[in-house]
Write a protein that holds these residues in place. Structure first.
Motif: not given
Lengths: 530, 484
Positions: A174-177, A195-197, A332-336
């Motif tokens: 799920a995408k962080p706000y 999105h960063a896989p 997540q620490y790094n999502h995008a």
């Protein structure tokens, strides 16, 4: 006594070494893995981190051992660098891939042909299509969450790129706000944030739970085991019959007249020596310890390139105070990641880069800044959360070029507890890399405009990411590379180097998945040959 | 040779019965006797899925007759761990060589309800024929048709079960004679059609009592007196699911139904084989059947069983820094030998469950409400820490990983003790040896069973001694007579 102690001995029990060991064991070969560091269960790492006063040192929770120094051990690296930080290494079972954010990009087809496409850097001896099946194998092994329909190059709008033979094992989390808001507000500026896989499970996978957003991906390690980590690969190798010996430091490799390695010997942490023989030897000691062991034994250096061409991925960090609270540090620490500059003709003149809203809570840094201001008491108390909520950290990864002047060499003036030398560590950010800064500043200005930023960035600095590459470069020509396309040393037919150190070029994304793919490729090759 | 064989089995049976461990032998009614309710009453549809398939689902056949190699369902090979050894589930696809392809309906019925296989003789009661024996004729036929016509035949030769002496297949004649009716549940007076349907699903098809009803020393069911009252089975504890307050008496109907369908509610999470039962059987039952199961469980005679500790309403706060010292030197960084339950919980568990045990919402029970934590035995807490919980496709977002590779037995004991004390209010601590016996599956197994092998041999030797001694005596007397 048997002629060999094992068919294959793997030096270094990290994720990549474990993959090679696993392939050989699955093929019925006997395998021993040797690791300098100790075994530390995940819960202990979490406890070490929580009780540590040194939260800024990401590798501190894995320990700093007199017989197995890491890159942050005082004095171990004699540094001559022009960046703020230097890559961390972990000396423990599971290796440095225990301390990783878990971002798992495939490189792009053009990344393998930097010289022939753009006239800079080096080409790889293999191409994307050679590696594609092993990317897939690695993704299913690791358990990668990713978006099948994304264009990951920023250059093929609307088309999935690069091509894949199988979909990602899992869809994105799920995408962080904060990512939702940034995507919405930056899209009109043409910024492609995708999105960063990553190696975080978005659903239960292979006995791992789905990510619940603890936001501790690499500080120090996922506390619930949702993210794949090097010690899980080691666990799989052991389950397949691989024998692991930890707290043993290999310092000697012997060869015969033909260059074949005939034996190795190690010291236990108390200095007790033992010799082992195998048919095939694999060094999987990451990009510092691998060249160090070879330099100590004067091996694999016909080309004179051993230890040279160090690449570390410089990064550029900027902090913006935006006009709405985004509360980075949830999820997540790094999502995008913004991929506009990941590929394209600009690479003729300036480095490719990716830029990402780094989803971390920067309370400590921002409090330090506010303590310098005139604010005191309740006003200070109110200012801290206000600043934290509205601060966005944009962090980029800049493409690095192989330069023989950057690298590691032995430093006999420093010795660890076993009498082994330290390393000189020299690194300069390349002009090619610096040449991308105008593009970064241009993007920063656009971000500032779109996000209602009123002040100049609070902080800006060069860092390096923990991405070590290049010190044992691969290539078809033995005169300018250390290993061949199958990761075999040009000079030693039964010695393989399985590490991100073999990369001829760095690209502008996290290197680990490619390392796993190369390990699968080499692992199958070694298992069939030995 | 054959004589010796008979002597062995006979003396084994004699030993068991003569030792005075037999329970009252209930009437061993013929297999076709006393159907409790007909499937037809529940209005099962005959359109796909077929009735036979629904019976196979409700009968949970797939759970045991699985192929662990990952082959298609019903092709067998799964090893059921019993105190006597591994019992291999057979291939029940219609493959003529390795399955039951050549069987007639009568032969199928004899195995299903009578416990005797055409191929291998007496079945061990790991196959729940003591429950299935109350299935209706129609359902037996429908199941037969389903397995023969709908399930793809799969060639898969299953290993033979070898429990060894004294647990020989032939000895099961005696067990059957004494106990095959022991699984008969108490009859409820004036039960509504829904409750009757529920009883048929729970006691006959679902064979819930095979795990949840305690067993006697000869592994016979105690359904007569302690029906569904909770029992140790394998290396898990199947809790009390009777209507008592220590069972499901305080659950709402909605909670019960949700648990059967999804495997988790506020006070429980389906672990071990119950997770499997929910996945392959209960979650796939029609809504009306789930309602019937709930209605019946709520109507069962209450069995007190083991008491469940009351919910701890307020967990005292804890300051992590008080138990997590700063590492003194490099040795402390990899010294993972601590058996401090608080420290281990905070490092290994709290990221999901919370320092106060209340988190992991959506993942399952808060620890203060969990029936496993509040149970008077620590079995399921130990098992959950060790093997984790994974509901597979039923819940793709939550999973408790196994901690087997991260924690030793003493550390599992320490966390189990901490969790039960702090969140369950149970002061009694769990020892390392208890963890070992729980994980080995030898916890709370009748002494007689654990020691049956050497006891039976002892009995055999004693029997021989009597025979030989007697023979010698007779011979001597004869000689004396002659001499006289």
């Amino acid at each position: 006594m048997a002629e060999y102690d094992a068919d294959v001995i793997v030096i270094g029990a990290g994720g990549l070494g474990a993959v090679v060991a696993l392939q050989a064991a699955k093929a019925g070969k006997s395998v021993i893995m040797l690791e300098a560091g100790p075994e530390i269960p995940n819960w202990k790492v979490i406890q070490n981190w929580r009780s540590s006063p040194r939260k800024d040192n990401f590798v501190a929770p894995y320990g700093d051992y007199p017989w197995a120094p890491n890159s942050y051990t005082k004095g171990y690296l004699d540094k001559d660098i022009d960046t703020l930080r230097w890559p961390g290494t972990v000396r423990a079972v599971g290796g440095t891939s225990r301390h990783w954010t878990g971002i798992t990009w495939r490189f792009l087809p053009e990344d393998f042909k930097l010289q022939s496409t753009h006239g800079v850097g080096r080409d790889w001896p293999i191409g994307y299509d050679d590696l594609e099946p092993f990317y897939t194998e690695a993704e299913y092994f690791i358990g990668v969450s990713g978006m099948d329909s994304d264009d990951q190059s920023g250059k093929h709008a609307g088309l999935a790129y690069p091509h894949r033979s199988k979909p990602y094992p899992m869809s994105p989390e799920a995408k962080p706000y904060s990512v939702q808001r940034l995507q919405m507000r930056l899209a009109p500026m043409g910024m492609r944030i995708i999105h960063a896989p990553c190696a975080r499970a978005s659903r239960n996978y292979d006995g791992r739970p789905a990510c619940i957003g603890n936001n501790l991906c690499q500080q120090p390690e996922c506390p619930i085991g949702a993210k794949f980590s090097g010690e899980m690969a080691v666990e799989k190798a052991r389950a397949a019959g691989v024998k692991l010996r930890s707290e043993v430091v290999v310092d000697t490799l012997k060869k015969d007249g033909s260059g074949k390695i005939t034996s190795l010997s190690y010291q236990t942490r108390d200095g007790v020596r033992q010799t082992l023989k195998a048919k095939t030897y694999v060094i999987a000691g990451h990009a510092l310890e691998t060249p160090k062991l070879l330099l100590m034994n004067e091996l694999a250096n016909r080309s004179g390139q051993l230890g040279r061409n160090l690449m570390v991925h410089p990064g550029f960090a900027s902090f913006f105070e935006v006009d709405e609270p985004l509360w980075q540090g949830r999820g997540q620490y790094n999502h995008a990641i913004m991929v506009n500059w990941r590929s394209g003709d600009h690479r003729k003149e300036s480095a490719a880069f990716t830029m990402s809203p780094w989803n971390v809570n920067k309370t400590a840094d921002l409090t330090n800044i506010l303590l310098q201001s005139k604010l005191i008491g309740s006003k200070l108390d109110a200012a801290i959360p206000e600043a934290v909520g509205r601060t966005v950290m944009m962090l980029s990864i800049l493409e690095d070029l192989a330069n023989p002047d950057n690298g590691v060499s032995l430093n006999p003036n420093w010795k660890d507890a076993l009498g082994l030398p330290g390393l000189h560590f020299k690194y300069r950010v390349a002009d090619y890399t610096k040449a991308c800064l105008p593009n970064i500043f241009n993007d920063s200005a656009n971000i500032a405009q779109a996000m209602g930023v009123k002040k100049a960035p609070m902080l800006e600095y060069f860092i390096t990411h923990g991405h070590l590459m290049g010190t044992v470069m691969m290539g078809d020509d033995p005169s300018n590379s250390v290993v061949d396309r199958n990761l075999r040393c040009h000079d030693h037919e039964n010695l393989f180097l399985v590490t991100t150190g073999v990369y001829p070029s760095s690209t502008a994304v996290n290197p680990t998945l490619t390392g796993y793919a190369l390990a699968f490729r080499a692992g199958h090759y070694i298992a069939a040959e030995v | 040779m054959r004589g010796l064989f008979l002597l062995v089995t006979a003396s084994a049976a004699l030993l068991f019965t003569a030792a005075g461990f037999s329970q009252s032998t209930e009437n061993t009614a013929p297999a076709t006797d006393a159907p409790i309710a007909s499937s037809q009453a529940a209005g099962m549809s005959t359109t796909p899925p077929s009735r036979g398939k629904l019976i196979a689902i409700a009968g949970d056949c797939a759970a045991c007759h699985a192929n662990p190699a990952g082959g298609s369902e019903f092709s067998g090979g799964f090893a059921l761990a019993t105190p006597m050894g591994k019992v291999y589930a057979r291939n029940i696809t219609s493959d003529p060589k390795t399955g039951i392809g050549g069987w007639t309906l009568q032969e199928f019925d004899q195995a299903l309800r009578g416990g005797r296989s055409k191929n291998i003789g007496h079945l061990y009661p790991a196959m729940p024929y003591t429950s299935y024996r109350y299935m209706t004729d129609d359902d037996v036929k429908a199941l037969y048709d389903y397995l023969m016509d709908e399930v793809q035949p799969v060639q898969n030769a299953v290993p033979e079960t070898h429990l060894g002496f004294p647990f020989l297949r032939s000895a099961m004649v005696f067990w059957d004679a004494l106990f095959s009716g022991s699984g008969k549940a108490p009859t409820l007076e004036n039960a509504s059609p829904q409750i009757q349907r529920g009883q048929y699903l729970v006691d006959v098809l679902g064979h819930c009592g095979e795990c949840h009803t305690p067993r006697g020393l000869m592994l016979q069911s105690k359904a007569g007196s302690e029906h569904l009252g909770g029992a140790v089975v394998g290396s898990w504890y199947a809790p009390n699911i009777s209507s008592d307050k220590n069972g499901i008496g305080r659950w709402t109907d909605e909670e019960l139904k949700k648990f059967l369908e999804h495997g988790k509610v506020k006070s429980a999470n389906a672990g071990g084989d119950m997770g499997l039962a929910v996945r392959v059987s209960l979650s796939q039952l029609p809504q009306s059947d789930l309602d019937a199961v709930v209605a019946y469980l709520k109507a069962t005679p209450p069995v007190v069983g083991q008491p469940l500790a009351p919910v701890v309403e307020k967990v005292a706060p804890i300051e992590p820094a008080s138990v997590e010292p700063v590492n003194a030197d490099y040795k402390a960084f990899f010294d993972a030998s601590s058996t401090n339950g608080t420290l281990l919980y905070l490092s290994a568990c709290a990221a999901c469950h919370g320092v106060d045990g209340s988190l992991a919402k959506g993942a399952g029970p808060s620890l203060t409400h969990s029936g496993a934590v509040r149970a008077s035995n620590p079995i399921n807490v130990v098992q959950t820490i060790t093997t984790g919980i994974n509901l597979g496709e039923l819940d793709q977002q939550h999973l408790m990983p196994s901690f087997r590779s991260e924690l030793n037995d003493a550390q599992i004991a320490a966390i189990a003790s901490y969790v039960r004390q702090r969140f369950g209010g149970i002061q009694q601590s769990v020892s390392e040896s208890e963890v070992v016996s729980i994980l080995k599956g030898t916890h709370d197994i009748p002494w007689l069973l654990l020691n049956a092998r050497w006891l039976a041999w002892l009995g055999l030797i004693a029997g021989f001694a009597v025979v030989i001694g007697g023979g010698l005596l007779i011979a001597r007397r004869a000689r004396l007579k002659k001499a006289v």
